[in-house]
Write an enzyme that holds these catalytic residues in place. Structure first.
Site, PDB file in Angstrom:
ATOM      1  CG  ASP A  64      69.910   4.401  33.449  1.00 29.42           C
ATOM      2  OD1 ASP A  64      69.588   4.531  32.251  1.00 29.42           O
ATOM      3  OD2 ASP A  64      70.256   3.308  33.939  1.00 29.42           O
ATOM      4  CE1 TYR A  69      68.438  -2.422  35.361  1.00 21.48           C
ATOM      5  CE2 TYR A  69      68.415  -0.085  35.897  1.00 21.48           C
ATOM      6  CZ  TYR A  69      68.943  -1.146  35.192  1.00 21.48           C
ATOM      7  OH  TYR A  69      69.984  -0.937  34.321  1.00 21.48           O
ATOM      8  CB  SER A 168      72.242  -0.407  26.704  1.00 20.60           C
ATOM      9  OG  SER A 168      71.219  -1.305  27.116  1.00 20.60           O
ATOM     10  CG  ASP A 169      74.096  -3.825  27.652  1.00 21.70           C
ATOM     11  OD1 ASP A 169      75.158  -3.210  27.864  1.00 21.70           O
ATOM     12  OD2 ASP A 169      73.161  -3.854  28.468  1.00 21.70           O
ATOM     13  CD  GLN A 194      72.344   3.085  30.058  1.00 22.63           C
ATOM     14  OE1 GLN A 194      72.459   2.029  30.694  1.00 22.63           O
ATOM     15  NE2 GLN A 194      71.431   3.987  30.356  1.00 22.63           N
ATOM     16  NE  ARG A 298      75.218  -2.388  48.647  1.00 26.25           N
ATOM     17  CZ  ARG A 298      75.598  -2.461  49.924  1.00 26.25           C
ATOM     18  NH1 ARG A 298      74.700  -2.497  50.890  1.00 26.25           N
ATOM     19  NH2 ARG A 298      76.876  -2.501  50.244  1.00 26.25           N
ATOM     20  CD  GLU A 301      80.789   5.301  53.750  1.00 25.24           C
ATOM     21  OE1 GLU A 301      81.998   5.386  54.022  1.00 25.24           O
ATOM     22  OE2 GLU A 301      80.030   4.450  54.262  1.00 25.24           O
ATOM     23  CG  ASN A 306      80.003   6.772  43.117  1.00 24.80           C
ATOM     24  OD1 ASN A 306      79.129   5.989  42.748  1.00 24.80           O
ATOM     25  ND2 ASN A 306      81.153   6.354  43.622  1.00 24.80           N
TER      26      ASN A 306
END
Length: 359
Positions: A64, A69, A168-169, A194, A298, A301, A306
């Protein structure tokens, strides 16, 4: 859930038939443009590449991104990673979005056809592909007729540059109107939605999720750990300077309700030997009508943590505890704070002396 060595996929929606991985790889951090990094959004390119490659190796296929972005860097890096590692494009479900501006010019943003075409062309070039599986209307711009948007999206779908339309939104009533119009005129409907959804923000349960269920639209939550509110990152006892520093990123502020929910998440996490993030994500994956959730790691780790949410399943008891502690996050909006959410709590269906209940 993934409890075996083989990946498990879910159906995005019957209207699309797409098989998607239960956790989608959100790529908002795939770049380091100053307009994003000033808010703590962005990361090390080598680490992002490592995340992308590992995700695909684990069977992940749902990627996605959006035209805006990292001001296009996210799409560029995805395209580079696919090419560099010789990943078969046909194995991936790539979704991107249009609406947000790439330049400060009046027709470089919005839901109108001109921006749709120029945004899509730019996305395809940056992604180094000739089509995207899902193209989202990123946000409703309050200026373009939703019926016009559906017709325009249907055109790009017929061109072969987009396989499915998504949104979305956006207010639920607009999506409902759009898909009803699409059905009546044999046009391509929205197949996915979304929206922000987590234990600390369940407002989509009141209008958006019921709409998605009724119209066969796959719902994909974003902000699934609530900007860190569900990770145990924020502590109750801290001096004001530390609190200000911790809450600076993206303007995160913890309410008393947020802390209570976080406390319960941490309690369950300790009880079952999992991280708070994994508990929060697993709760979402337990909900009906949610084929996949969107993580936005990000660091590697964070990504590994997740993905660990797929290794177990919360008990019904734990789900019930989380449902109860978060039931008022946020408080119910009108008209549901007046008529209720279901036949059980709709007081208008019963006399004051309630002698029966409708299932």
């Amino acid at each position: 859930m993934i409890s075996s060595e083989i990946p498990v996929y879910r159906i995005l929606s019957k209207s699309s038939g797409l098989r998607v991985f239960p956790i989608s790889l959100g790529c908002v951090h795939f770049g380091n443009h100053p307009s994003f990094t000033q808010y703590g959004v962005g990361g090390n390119l080598e680490e992002q590449e490592k995340i992308f490659v590992d995700y695909v190796k684990r069977g992940g296929n749902f990627v996605d991104t959006s035209c805006n972005y990292q001001v296009g860097q996210s799409e560029e890096n995805i395209g580079k990673f696919i090419k560099k590692h010789q990943i078969d494009r046909k194995d991936l479900i790539i979704s991107t979005k249009f609406t947000a501006p790439m330049e400060t010019k009046p027709n470089k943003s919005g839901n109108h056809k001109k921006n749709l075409i120029q945004s899509l062309e730019g996305s395809l070039q940056r992604l180094q592909t000739d089509y995207v599986d899902l193209l989202y209307v990123h946000v409703y711009d309050f200026t373009t007729d939703i019926r016009t948007i559906i017709r325009n999206l249907d055109e790009v779908i017929k061109s072969g540059k987009v396989l499915h339309a998504a949104i979305s939104d956006c207010p639920a009533w607009l999506v409902a109107r759009a898909n009803t119009y699409a059905e009546l005129h044999a046009l391509s409907p929205f197949v996915a939605y979304q929206g922000r959804y987590s234990l600390v923000d369940r407002s989509v349960e009141q209008e958006v999720l019921p709409m998605c269920k009724e119209l066969d639209i796959g719902f994909l939550p974003w902000e699934i750990v609530a900007q860190g509110k569900l990770t145990g990152r924020f502590k109750r006892k801290e001096n004001e300077d530390t609190k200000e520093d911790q809450h600076k990123r993206m303007g995160v502020e913890m309410s008393e309700s947020d802390f209570q929910i976080q406390d319960k998440v941490i309690e369950i996490a300790k009880e079952i030997g999992r991280s708070p993030s994994q508990v929060a994500i697993n709760w979402l994956l337990s909900k009906p009508g949610i084929p996949s959730v969107i993580m936005g790691p990000r660091t590697f780790e964070q990504y590994q943590d997740n993905m660990g949410a797929l290794e177990f399943k919360l008990s019904n008891e734990h789900i019930a505890q989380l449902d109860e502690i978060s039931k008022d996050s946020p408080n119910t909006i009108f008209p549901h704070n007046f008529i209720g959410n279901n036949p059980q709590n709709c007081s208008w269906l019963y006399m004051p002396e309630k002698k029966y209940q409708i299932e």
